[in-house]
Design a protein around this motif. Structure first.
Motif, mmCIF file in Angstrom:
data_model
loop_
_atom_site.group_PDB
_atom_site.id
_atom_site.type_symbol
_atom_site.label_atom_id
_atom_site.label_comp_id
_atom_site.label_asym_id
_atom_site.label_seq_id
_atom_site.Cartn_x
_atom_site.Cartn_y
_atom_site.Cartn_z
ATOM 1 N N PHE A 109 -21.727 -31.716 11.312
ATOM 2 C CA PHE A 109 -20.956 -30.920 12.252
ATOM 3 C C PHE A 109 -21.130 -31.465 13.656
ATOM 4 C CE2 PHE A 109 -21.377 -27.931 8.741
ATOM 5 C CZ PHE A 109 -20.069 -27.461 8.658
ATOM 6 N N GLU A 110 -20.016 -31.518 14.385
ATOM 7 C CA GLU A 110 -20.079 -31.953 15.782
ATOM 8 C C GLU A 110 -19.100 -31.127 16.609
ATOM 9 O OE1 GLU A 110 -17.145 -35.782 16.060
ATOM 10 O OE2 GLU A 110 -19.201 -36.185 15.465
ATOM 11 N N PRO A 111 -19.316 -31.092 17.928
ATOM 12 C CA PRO A 111 -18.462 -30.280 18.792
ATOM 13 C C PRO A 111 -17.077 -30.899 18.951
ATOM 14 C CG PRO A 111 -20.009 -31.559 20.107
ATOM 15 C CD PRO A 111 -20.367 -31.790 18.668
ATOM 16 N N THR A 112 -16.082 -30.022 19.114
ATOM 17 C CA THR A 112 -14.716 -30.503 19.342
ATOM 18 C C THR A 112 -14.310 -30.334 20.800
ATOM 19 O OG1 THR A 112 -13.853 -28.337 18.707
ATOM 20 C CG2 THR A 112 -13.958 -30.014 16.995
ATOM 21 N N THR A 113 -15.090 -29.565 21.548
ATOM 22 C CA THR A 113 -14.766 -29.305 22.956
ATOM 23 C C THR A 113 -16.014 -29.474 23.815
ATOM 24 O OG1 THR A 113 -15.251 -26.971 22.659
ATOM 25 C CG2 THR A 113 -12.952 -27.637 22.363
ATOM 26 N N GLY A 114 -15.831 -29.387 25.116
ATOM 27 C CA GLY A 114 -16.963 -29.439 26.034
ATOM 28 C C GLY A 114 -17.014 -30.747 26.793
ATOM 29 N N GLU A 115 -17.591 -30.670 27.980
ATOM 30 C CA GLU A 115 -17.749 -31.852 28.823
ATOM 31 C C GLU A 115 -18.956 -32.660 28.359
ATOM 32 O OE1 GLU A 115 -15.807 -32.865 31.504
ATOM 33 O OE2 GLU A 115 -14.457 -31.310 30.743
ATOM 34 N N THR A 116 -18.840 -33.958 28.411
ATOM 35 C CA THR A 116 -19.965 -34.823 28.060
ATOM 36 C C THR A 116 -21.095 -34.639 29.064
ATOM 37 O OG1 THR A 116 -18.518 -36.454 27.033
ATOM 38 C CG2 THR A 116 -20.667 -37.240 27.778
ATOM 39 N N VAL A 117 -22.310 -34.514 28.550
ATOM 40 C CA VAL A 117 -23.493 -34.403 29.398
ATOM 41 C C VAL A 117 -24.009 -35.819 29.641
ATOM 42 C CG1 VAL A 117 -25.861 -33.523 29.536
ATOM 43 C CG2 VAL A 117 -24.043 -32.105 28.546
#
Length: 188
Positions: A101-109
């Motif tokens: 599972f991995e994120p589909t949204t969000g800003e890269t940190v």
């Protein structure tokens, strides 16, 4: 032993761990990790959503949230690259072709903002702090210029005195390796 053969051997070994053994080792690793200076000093922690054969990361994520630490998880990108994105209870996840599972949204940190990366894998050498992952090369590429703490929590079945697989020049070594302790000290 070739890396592909070693990986297959490790997957088989880890699949055969009993639920009780897995649970005991997970608890041992959580206790060691939460007591470590690397954990206590970290504000931003990178980890994965673990698969069934891996050290359980959900309790680690829950503890990080309870301690108001930011949790980031990897998103795979083209050319075997990856980026870490914030992970909260509201994060939308998708299952990749690798079954993770991995994120589909969000800003890269930014890499420099991550204090501690819990590096996944199938085997770790205690002498060299070398690791063998799942074969994609994503972590070796990402960690090549990472300056924070590279730490792994490993079941006893993942820890070897010395690397029993070829260690290549591009394989990034860990800073710390925590191995599950034997359950002999508890209620026997």
């Amino acid at each position: 032993m070739e890396k592909t053969d070693f990986r297959q051997q490790q997957i088989t070994r880890l699949t055969q761990l009993s639920d009780a053994e897995r649970s005991q080792q997970n608890l041992s690793l959580q206790q060691q990790l939460f007591a470590s200076p690397a954990w206590q000093q970290a504000a931003v922690i990178a980890t994965t959503i673990s698969s069934g054969i891996e050290v359980a990361t959900q309790p680690i994520i829950q503890q990080a949230w309870a301690e108001h630490k930011q949790v980031v998880i990897p998103q795979t990108l083209p050319k075997r690259q990856m980026a870490f994105k914030p992970y909260t209870a509201e994060t939308e996840l998708t299952r990749t072709s690798f079954g993770i599972f991995e994120p589909t949204t969000g800003e890269t940190v930014a890499k420099a903002e991550i204090d501690l990366i819990l590096v996944p894998g199938l085997g770790y050498s205690q002498a060299e702090l070398a690791r063998i992952g799942f074969g994609g090369g994503y972590y070796d590429r990402y960690l090549a210029d990472y300056t924070g703490v590279k730490l792994t929590v490993a079941f006893r079945e993942m820890a070897f005195a010395h690397a029993e697989w070829p260690v290549d020049a591009y394989d990034v070594v860990l800073d710390q390796l925590l191995v599950a302790k034997d359950g002999v000290d508890d209620e026997h």
